[in-house]
Enzyme design. Structure first.
Site, mmCIF file in Angstrom:
data_model
loop_
_atom_site.group_PDB
_atom_site.id
_atom_site.type_symbol
_atom_site.label_atom_id
_atom_site.label_comp_id
_atom_site.label_asym_id
_atom_site.label_seq_id
_atom_site.Cartn_x
_atom_site.Cartn_y
_atom_site.Cartn_z
ATOM 1 N N TRP A 199 0.839 -1.204 0.000
ATOM 2 C CA TRP A 199 0.000 0.000 0.000
ATOM 3 C C TRP A 199 0.880 1.263 0.000
ATOM 4 O O TRP A 199 1.837 1.369 0.768
ATOM 5 C CB TRP A 199 -0.911 0.000 1.240
ATOM 6 C CG TRP A 199 -1.664 1.284 1.375
ATOM 7 C CD1 TRP A 199 -2.739 1.683 0.643
ATOM 8 C CD2 TRP A 199 -1.358 2.366 2.272
ATOM 9 N NE1 TRP A 199 -3.125 2.936 1.020
ATOM 10 C CE2 TRP A 199 -2.297 3.386 2.019
ATOM 11 C CE3 TRP A 199 -0.378 2.564 3.251
ATOM 12 C CZ2 TRP A 199 -2.299 4.582 2.715
ATOM 13 C CZ3 TRP A 199 -0.385 3.762 3.941
ATOM 14 C CH2 TRP A 199 -1.339 4.758 3.681
ATOM 15 N N ASP A 366 -16.078 11.734 -1.971
ATOM 16 C CA ASP A 366 -15.455 10.439 -1.692
ATOM 17 C C ASP A 366 -16.248 9.745 -0.581
ATOM 18 O O ASP A 366 -17.454 9.981 -0.404
ATOM 19 C CB ASP A 366 -13.972 10.675 -1.342
ATOM 20 C CG ASP A 366 -13.065 9.506 -1.682
ATOM 21 O OD1 ASP A 366 -13.098 8.512 -0.932
ATOM 22 O OD2 ASP A 366 -12.336 9.579 -2.690
ATOM 23 N N ASP A 367 -15.605 8.912 0.182
ATOM 24 C CA ASP A 367 -16.237 8.112 1.242
ATOM 25 C C ASP A 367 -17.023 9.012 2.215
ATOM 26 O O ASP A 367 -16.696 10.179 2.386
ATOM 27 C CB ASP A 367 -15.104 7.388 1.988
ATOM 28 C CG ASP A 367 -15.584 6.185 2.748
ATOM 29 O OD1 ASP A 367 -16.800 6.027 2.907
ATOM 30 O OD2 ASP A 367 -14.729 5.383 3.184
ATOM 31 N N ARG A 443 -9.827 -3.378 7.659
ATOM 32 C CA ARG A 443 -10.484 -2.061 7.736
ATOM 33 C C ARG A 443 -11.935 -2.224 8.221
ATOM 34 O O ARG A 443 -12.843 -1.607 7.706
ATOM 35 C CB ARG A 443 -10.456 -1.383 6.366
ATOM 36 C CG ARG A 443 -10.352 0.132 6.453
ATOM 37 C CD ARG A 443 -10.606 0.777 5.116
ATOM 38 N NE ARG A 443 -10.409 2.216 5.196
ATOM 39 C CZ ARG A 443 -11.052 3.096 4.454
ATOM 40 N NH1 ARG A 443 -11.927 2.702 3.563
ATOM 41 N NH2 ARG A 443 -10.807 4.368 4.572
ATOM 42 N N TRP A 477 -14.611 3.668 -8.019
ATOM 43 C CA TRP A 477 -15.005 2.323 -7.577
ATOM 44 C C TRP A 477 -13.850 1.760 -6.749
ATOM 45 O O TRP A 477 -12.843 1.344 -7.290
ATOM 46 C CB TRP A 477 -15.264 1.449 -8.808
ATOM 47 C CG TRP A 477 -15.761 0.063 -8.559
ATOM 48 C CD1 TRP A 477 -15.089 -0.957 -7.957
ATOM 49 C CD2 TRP A 477 -17.027 -0.482 -8.954
ATOM 50 N NE1 TRP A 477 -15.852 -2.097 -7.933
ATOM 51 C CE2 TRP A 477 -17.050 -1.827 -8.551
ATOM 52 C CE3 TRP A 477 -18.140 0.051 -9.615
ATOM 53 C CZ2 TRP A 477 -18.134 -2.665 -8.788
ATOM 54 C CZ3 TRP A 477 -19.219 -0.788 -9.849
ATOM 55 C CH2 TRP A 477 -19.214 -2.126 -9.438
ATOM 56 N N ASP A 478 -14.051 1.750 -5.421
ATOM 57 C CA ASP A 478 -12.967 1.386 -4.511
ATOM 58 C C ASP A 478 -13.108 -0.073 -4.061
ATOM 59 O O ASP A 478 -14.164 -0.699 -4.223
ATOM 60 C CB ASP A 478 -13.036 2.339 -3.307
ATOM 61 C CG ASP A 478 -11.702 2.535 -2.620
ATOM 62 O OD1 ASP A 478 -10.760 1.776 -2.892
ATOM 63 O OD2 ASP A 478 -11.619 3.459 -1.776
ATOM 64 N N MET A 479 -12.060 -0.618 -3.465
ATOM 65 C CA MET A 479 -12.071 -2.001 -2.961
ATOM 66 C C MET A 479 -10.909 -2.096 -1.977
ATOM 67 O O MET A 479 -9.763 -2.033 -2.384
ATOM 68 C CB MET A 479 -11.852 -2.938 -4.163
ATOM 69 C CG MET A 479 -12.201 -4.382 -3.982
ATOM 70 S SD MET A 479 -10.958 -5.313 -3.080
ATOM 71 C CE MET A 479 -11.582 -6.948 -3.269
ATOM 72 N N ASN A 480 -11.223 -2.228 -0.685
ATOM 73 C CA ASN A 480 -10.181 -1.979 0.309
ATOM 74 C C ASN A 480 -9.743 -3.143 1.194
ATOM 75 O O ASN A 480 -9.213 -2.904 2.274
ATOM 76 C CB ASN A 480 -10.613 -0.807 1.203
ATOM 77 C CG ASN A 480 -10.443 0.517 0.495
ATOM 78 O OD1 ASN A 480 -9.367 0.826 0.011
ATOM 79 N ND2 ASN A 480 -11.507 1.289 0.387
ATOM 80 N N CYS A 526 -10.119 1.775 -8.280
ATOM 81 C CA CYS A 526 -9.305 2.063 -7.097
ATOM 82 C C CYS A 526 -9.386 0.856 -6.181
ATOM 83 O O CYS A 526 -10.442 0.239 -6.047
ATOM 84 C CB CYS A 526 -9.862 3.301 -6.390
ATOM 85 S SG CYS A 526 -9.056 3.672 -4.828
ATOM 86 N N ASP A 548 -2.525 5.649 -3.098
ATOM 87 C CA ASP A 548 -2.874 6.612 -2.045
ATOM 88 C C ASP A 548 -1.682 7.507 -1.723
ATOM 89 O O ASP A 548 -1.840 8.493 -0.989
ATOM 90 C CB ASP A 548 -3.320 5.882 -0.775
ATOM 91 C CG ASP A 548 -4.784 5.453 -0.853
ATOM 92 O OD1 ASP A 548 -5.458 5.834 -1.822
ATOM 93 O OD2 ASP A 548 -5.238 4.733 0.054
HETATM 94 C C1 DGJ Z 1 -9.063 4.164 -0.215
HETATM 95 C C2 DGJ Z 1 -8.794 5.036 -1.402
HETATM 96 O O1 DGJ Z 1 -7.584 4.677 -1.984
HETATM 97 C C3 DGJ Z 1 -8.816 6.485 -0.966
HETATM 98 O O2 DGJ Z 1 -8.497 7.326 -2.049
HETATM 99 C C4 DGJ Z 1 -10.177 6.822 -0.408
HETATM 100 O O3 DGJ Z 1 -11.139 6.748 -1.421
HETATM 101 C C5 DGJ Z 1 -10.507 5.874 0.724
HETATM 102 N N1 DGJ Z 1 -10.361 4.496 0.352
HETATM 103 C C6 DGJ Z 1 -11.930 6.099 1.207
HETATM 104 O O4 DGJ Z 1 -12.280 5.203 2.177
#
Ligand code: DGJ
Length: 739
Positions: A199, A366-367, A443, A477-480, A526, A548
């Site tokens: 990351w 964003d979020d 997370r 479109w995020d995925m964490n 993302c 990020d």
């Molecule tokens: C992870 C993304 O990489 C960030 O840019 C941001 O959108 C956060 N998630 C929001 O939770």
């Protein structure tokens, strides 16, 4: 040279896929096996070839099914298997209906298609001026059949490969290796280049001499990952940016992958790529088929620079959604590092006013905009507006933002759910999980089981209901998180190890439906930055949140690494706050803006106070970003210099009229050497005028003699400010116009 037919099949079944620059050759052996002959710079397909793949060895080597002196452990093959006389990485391995794993496929037939068919349920490169060869192989004993697909393009030095496996028998078969491509190359001195990281440190370039044995890049936790990008370049030893041969491989897949490079006992080299066989099984029932993801092989005789030019053009023309090809990306203000979860209609509208006064094109929320989402502990899955923050819904806020003359963008993380959410409370079995185990969180979230159609349908309905307001121009479109306890309540016991691939099929299905319904919405891929930055996602989304890491020095290695495969048109950046939230470094707006310049999607993520403090400098960057946005969407990118302390990049606009040169110098020191950059791809006979001082330079001189780069010193001992820079973290953007 004009080549009319891209595909030539001789009477004795030698297949030649060639364009004016490359050839890929293979043939059917007397035993019916597919022998690889050659991949590289074009050789004419008529006439005799010196290469004879049969090799004879003695003692512990085997003779394939009693054929004298025919051993497969050093025979270059197209579809290598384990079980007869080759113990290297097989492309296919399955427990057949007789319960053993010996499968022998021989040539059955072939056909030639005028273009390129799409893959069933999986993203793949588009066709166009291309031809596709499909070779069918059969195993009469196990009653399995495979179709090997090869596409050759007239204008791209890329061969696309994939495989479809059919069970023609009456009983189920269990697949464990279903790789997409295997490329056998002759013994030689090779080096490897690949991209690794974590990351906020994604895409760092790694180079190494090819080791003996098998070297594998892989992911096993559900995404292609930021640990290793699904890409590798195998270079003739000594190849550099402009010279030497390179064969590179990239997967059009976003899930668990493996790319291995194996130098076997006789030094020949096998590059295999596809779904990671680790923790993968697929129950192929009677009458069913399985489609493997697409693999692309690219050849360059002009070193890594030539390879990158080939990939960049290919991605722009054959992978990226065509409606955004060459289209200027909107400049934007993103709420994330400006407000984090504290977004509300008031905050958004005041950011929108700021964005408007700065001259930006778009405001991105964003979020934090949906029901109960005040931090990262809850609410993912509940894709309804938080009415405490947005009393009339996010759609109404979007409309107000659009009335100000801005575009509106919105963040989603559709694939996730927090245990603390209405969705999870209603459907605890909708997550990736195995029974009787505590679930690992990342997370504070779990992954929705997109192998289940009801989950995909729910997400489609939720996203669709927001986008259908017609005021959303962009989606991030995020995925964490990565997968753990991998299993699905929707699959039988014997199919649990299908979950990760079926999940990817669900993601692609969902993305396919949404992007087809909203083709004009710009989607940004993302995954905590670059945790799923691959050609599979780019088939649906025109750009990716690169990392990020928004601090510019930290970004240099990431953008430089990404550029081996990805063109600037798919990269997104923004000017973030200082000290950096990622590495605590202070940096000037100039450095942040100039490093960010080299991505096509550019913007800011700053709060109102930060913006007010630097308003004039920010306005100048936004003006520059807007004026150059069309160039960035299709520019050619060259890596001129990359060391631990210096980076120099060149961009050339598609019409060849404008050259952008970025020079970044990290730490200063006394008495540093003077440096030059040699520009690339200019018109030798033309002159180029440096905008800052009006000086004209001849194209041949800029390429051959080079141009002096700014000199970094602690003291300003020359008044020539185009030439002097001071201190740590200096940067310079030079713009030349062809005249
Ligand atoms: C992870 C993304 O990489 C960030 O840019 C941001 O959108 C956060 N998630 C929001 O939770």
């Amino acid at each position: 040279m004009h080549v009319t037919s891209l595909l030539n099949v001789s009477e004795n079944l030698r297949f030649a896929l060639s364009n004016a620059r490359i050839s890929y050759l293979f043939q059917v052996s007397p035993e019916g096996l597919l022998e690889h002959v050659y991949f590289g710079q074009r050789i004419a397909d008529e006439g005799a070839l010196p290469a004879v793949p049969r090799r004879a060895y003695r003692c512990t080597t085997l003779e394939f099914q009693g054929v004298e002196n025919y051993n497969l452990s050093d025979t270059p093959q197209e579809f290598p298997l384990f079980g007869t006389s080759d113990a290297r990485q097989p492309m296919f391995h399955a427990i057949n209906s007789a319960g053993n794993s010996t499968n022998v496929f021989v040539y059955h037939s072939h056909e030639v298609l005028a273009d390129k068919p799409p893959l069933d349920g999986l993203p793949s490169a588009r066709g166009g001026d291309s031809e596709t060869l499909i070779v069918t192989l059969k195993d009469a004993v196990s009653q399995l059949r495979v179709k090997l697909f090869y596409t050759v393009y007239r204008d791209h030095d890329v061969i696309a490969r994939s495989v479809q496996i059919f069970n023609d028998g009456e009983q189920a078969v269990e697949l464990s290796h279903a790789l997409s491509s295997s490329l056998d190359l002759p013994a030689d001195d090779y080096e490897l280049l690949h991209l690794r990281g974590t990351w906020s440190r994604e895409m760092n370039e790694q180079r190494m001499d090819l080791p003996a044995g098998r070297f594998t890049l892989e992911s096993a936790s559900g995404t292609s990952s930021n640990h290793h990008n699904p890409f590798i370049a195998l270079m003739q030893k000594g190849a550099n940016e402009q010279h030497g041969q390179v064969i590179a491989t990239a997967l059009v897949y976003s899930g668990n992958f493996a790319i291995s490079v194996e130098q076997g006992e006789f030094d020949s080299v096998r590059v295999s790529a596809g779904i990671n066989p680790f923790n993968f099984r697929w129950l192929l029932s009677a009458g069913e088929s399985f489609t493997c993801p697409e693999v692309l092989h690219c050849f360059s005789a002009q070193g890594l620079g030539g390879m990158s030019q080939t990939w960049h053009r290919f991605i722009q023309q054959q992978i990226s959604p065509p409606q955004f090809n060459g289209v200027a990306r909107p400049t934007y203000l993103n709420s994330w590092e400006a407000a984090y979860f504290d977004v509300s209609e008031d905050v958004v509208l005041s950011l929108a006013d700021k964005a408007k006064s700065l001259g930006l094109d778009m405001l991105v929320v964003d979020d934090g905009w949906f029901k109960g989402r005040n931090d990262d502990t809850s609410s993912l899955g509940d894709w309804y507006s938080d009415t405490a923050k947005f009393p009339n819904g996010i759609e109404a806020t979007a409309e107000k933002v659009k009335h100000k003359g801005l575009k509106f963008g919105l963040w989603f993380e559709p694939e996730m759910v927090n245990p603390e959410s209405d969705l999870y409370r209603a459907h605890p079995d909708w997550v990736i999980h195995v029974p009787d185990r505590k679930l690992t969180t990342g997370r504070n979230q779990l992954i929705l089981d997109l192998s289940r159609s009801e989950v995909v349908d729910y997400l489609f309905e939720r996203i669709d209901s927001t986008l259908s307001c017609g005021n959303i121009d962009y989606v991030k479109w995020d995925m964490n998180r990565l997968m753990s306890e991998i299993g699905s309540a929707g699959l039988a016991k014997q199919q649990q190890l299908e979950t990760a691939h079926r999940y990817m099929l669900g993601v692609y299905g969902l993305l396919g439906r949404i992007t087809a319904k909203y083709p004009q919405v710009l989607f940004e891929n993302c995954a905590s930055g670059g945790n799923r930055f691959d050609l599979g996602m780019l088939r649906f989304m025109a750009q990716t949140w690169t990392s990020d890491m928004s601090e510019p020095i930290g970004r240099l290695a990431i953008v430089n690494g990404a550029s081996y495969l990805f063109p600037p048109s798919v990269l997104a950046s923004y000017i973030g706050p200082v000290p950096s939230h990622q590495n605590d470094r202070l940096s000037s707006i100039k450095l942040r803006g100039e490093v960010g310049f080299f991505c096509a999607a550019r913007g800011l993520s700053l709060n109102v106070e930060d913006i007010d403090n630097d308003e004039q400098a920010l306005k100048e960057f936004i003006e520059l970003y807007k004026a150059t946005a069309t160039d960035l969407a299709s520019a050619r990118f060259y890596r001129l210099k990359y060391t631990n302390n210096e980076v120099c990049w060149q961009l050339t606009s598609a019409d060849h009229k404008t050259i952008y040169l970025g020079y970044f110098h990290i730490l200063s020191a006394p008495n540093l050497p003077y440096r030059r950059a040699h520009l690339r791809g200019l018109d030798a006979g033309a002159n180029y005028q440096l905008k800052s001082n009006g000086e004209k330079y001849n194209g041949a001189a800029l390429m051959r003699m080079g141009i002096d780069l700014p000199y970094v010193h602690a003291m300003q001992f020359s008044n020539d400010t185009d030439y002097m820079d001071r201190g740590d973290f200096s940067s310079r953007l030079m713009v030349f116009d062809k005249c």
